[in-house]
Design an enzyme around this catalytic site. Structure first.
Site, PDB file in Angstrom:
ATOM      1  N   GLU A  47      33.760 -11.395  38.169  1.00 34.64           N
ATOM      2  CA  GLU A  47      34.308 -11.305  39.528  1.00 34.64           C
ATOM      3  C   GLU A  47      35.630 -12.058  39.683  1.00 34.64           C
ATOM      4  O   GLU A  47      36.616 -11.486  40.183  1.00 34.64           O
ATOM      5  CB  GLU A  47      33.284 -11.786  40.559  1.00 34.64           C
ATOM      6  CG  GLU A  47      31.998 -10.965  40.586  1.00 34.64           C
ATOM      7  CD  GLU A  47      30.886 -11.541  39.718  1.00 34.64           C
ATOM      8  OE1 GLU A  47      29.717 -11.439  40.116  1.00 34.64           O
ATOM      9  OE2 GLU A  47      31.223 -12.098  38.642  1.00 34.64           O
ATOM     10  N   ALA A 154      14.478   2.584   8.640  1.00 36.09           N
ATOM     11  CA  ALA A 154      15.138   3.787   8.133  1.00 36.09           C
ATOM     12  C   ALA A 154      14.141   4.464   7.208  1.00 36.09           C
ATOM     13  O   ALA A 154      13.668   3.850   6.245  1.00 36.09           O
ATOM     14  CB  ALA A 154      16.418   3.428   7.389  1.00 36.09           C
ATOM     15  N   ARG A 184      23.680  -5.740  14.833  1.00 28.66           N
ATOM     16  CA  ARG A 184      23.662  -7.136  14.387  1.00 28.66           C
ATOM     17  C   ARG A 184      24.691  -7.960  15.158  1.00 28.66           C
ATOM     18  O   ARG A 184      24.417  -9.099  15.560  1.00 28.66           O
ATOM     19  CB  ARG A 184      23.967  -7.216  12.891  1.00 28.66           C
ATOM     20  CG  ARG A 184      22.860  -6.724  11.978  1.00 28.66           C
ATOM     21  CD  ARG A 184      23.278  -6.865  10.522  1.00 28.66           C
ATOM     22  NE  ARG A 184      22.278  -6.331   9.600  1.00 28.66           N
ATOM     23  CZ  ARG A 184      22.430  -6.261   8.289  1.00 28.66           C
ATOM     24  NH1 ARG A 184      23.581  -6.684   7.750  1.00 28.66           N
ATOM     25  NH2 ARG A 184      21.475  -5.779   7.520  1.00 28.66           N
ATOM     26  N   THR A 196      10.952  -8.767   1.913  1.00 26.69           N
ATOM     27  CA  THR A 196      12.239  -8.087   2.006  1.00 26.69           C
ATOM     28  C   THR A 196      13.354  -8.975   1.466  1.00 26.69           C
ATOM     29  O   THR A 196      14.245  -8.505   0.742  1.00 26.69           O
ATOM     30  CB  THR A 196      12.539  -7.703   3.469  1.00 26.69           C
ATOM     31  OG1 THR A 196      11.548  -6.776   3.925  1.00 26.69           O
ATOM     32  CG2 THR A 196      13.911  -7.078   3.610  1.00 26.69           C
TER      33      THR A 196
END
Length: 368
Positions: A47, A154, A184, A196
């Protein structure tokens, strides 16, 4: 309001734990007078930036018949900046159109009430759904105290994330991977499990797009990660948090801490890290005694992704579907305890879109 949202999104990844806010000032004749957005945490709000642009271009008198559009209720309290409501009142802006009420307890309708008390015409709820989706991590954190968790996978058409030998590079295409790097950069943290981390040795950095580096979180309950992993040795170690059990004594701990890394010990529950307690801690101080984490991109393998889903800790599920079939291979999830179709996990909202050669599913567990 659509322009406010477009402006606000430019602050993604830079303003957290504040919300993303854009502001537009329009004259009585419909002409665009000025605009602004919250650029960085601790900096000026949208603003005052929009108001300053109008004053610099046309002088303060143009504000006295203008309408201010803003996607989130103006603040009415002193924080890192003065209250925006007082500035609006002082500049005699007669009309304000607001996308949504701010759920933050120190605001929560007080800004709207303050403006109306001083004769400002206020309309609330324009493109409200889009405004809430834009700042859903902020809203979720205010309501629950925990970060919003986005699970990303994926997978092939037959639901595999890797071949039977473990090869997973690459399931999805270049455009999909570029989009993940955008996520990310926009979210506060990216999280993986120890399997992983060990198998893929990921960097979890922002490389294919411009943007800030998020906090990297790796769950290593037993403290057995190989000491030479990139997550434990590269230049981003100061932005890395390793979470272990109370009893774990990792061999890499001393060198990791010396390099500026953060290690958080949590109690276990039935032999697993207490994920709910982890999220609550992250939502308090990021697990590092710093700013709270409002949003997490969970780039998990089957075990960790399944654990988050079973405990109902996933808020959004973003899945890339590649036009490939493997047959045998690593499934995207393990057992979720579902025996009847009526017990399947469902989404309050979902969308599909094409990203390069892949299709992206975006599922939202909660209605806006």
């Amino acid at each position: 309001m659509a322009r406010c949202l477009k402006l606000a999104r430019q602050g993604a990844g830079a303003v957290s734990p504040n919300p993303m806010v854009g502001a537009v000032l329009v004259g009585a004749d419909g002409a665009l007078l000025g605009e602004g957005y919250h650029v960085r945490f601790g900096g000026p709000h949208a603003e005052p930036l929009a108001i300053a642009e109008v004053e610099n271009r046309y002088g303060p008198e143009r504000l006295r018949d203008a309408t201010l559009y803003v996607n989130l209720e103006p603040c009415d309290h002193f924080g890192k900046t003065p209250p925006c409501t007082r500035l609006i009142i002082d500049k005699m802006i007669p009309r304000v159109v607001i996308g949504m009420e701010d759920p933050f307890p120190q605001v929560a309708g007080k800004g709207i009430a303050r403006l109306r008390e001083h004769g400002v015409s206020v309309r609330v709820g324009v493109l409200e759904k889009a405004c809430r989706r834009l700042n859903e991590a902020f809203v979720h954190h205010v309501i629950t105290g925990r970060p919003l968790v986005t699970l990303k996978t994926a997978q092939t058409l037959d639901g595999r994330i890797a071949t039977r030998t473990g090869d997973s590079r690459w399931v999805s295409g270049d455009e999909a991977r570029r989009l993940v790097h955008t996520w990310r950069a926009e979210l506060d943290a990216v999280m993986v499990g120890s399997r992983t981390a060990s198998l893929d040795d990921p960097e979890l950095t922002v490389r294919h797009v411009a943007g800030r580096q998020p906090l990297r979180i790796v769950l290593d309950r037993e403290g057995t990660l190989p000491p030479g992993l990139k997550l434990l040795t590269d230049e981003h170690v100061p932005k890395t948090l390793v979470v272990t059990s109370d009893s774990a004594r990792p061999a890499y701990e001393a060198s990791f801490r010396d390099a500026g890394g953060n290690l958080l010990r949590l109690p276990t529950q039935e032999g697993h890290l207490d994920l709910l307690q982890l999220l609550e801690r992250l939502g308090t101080d990021g697990g590092t005694g710093s700013l709270p984490v409002q949003s997490i991109l969970l780039e998990a393998g089957p075990s960790l992704g399944t654990a988050f889903l079973r405990q109902k800790l996933v808020d959004r599920y973003f899945a890339f579907m590649a036009p490939k079939i493997l047959g045998d291979g690593v499934p995207v999830f393990g057992d979720l305890g579902v025996e009847k179709m009526g017990d399947a996990l469902v989404f309050a909202e979902s969308t599909w879109e094409t990203v390069g050669e892949d299709v992206l599913f975006r599922g939202y567990r909660h209605p806006v």
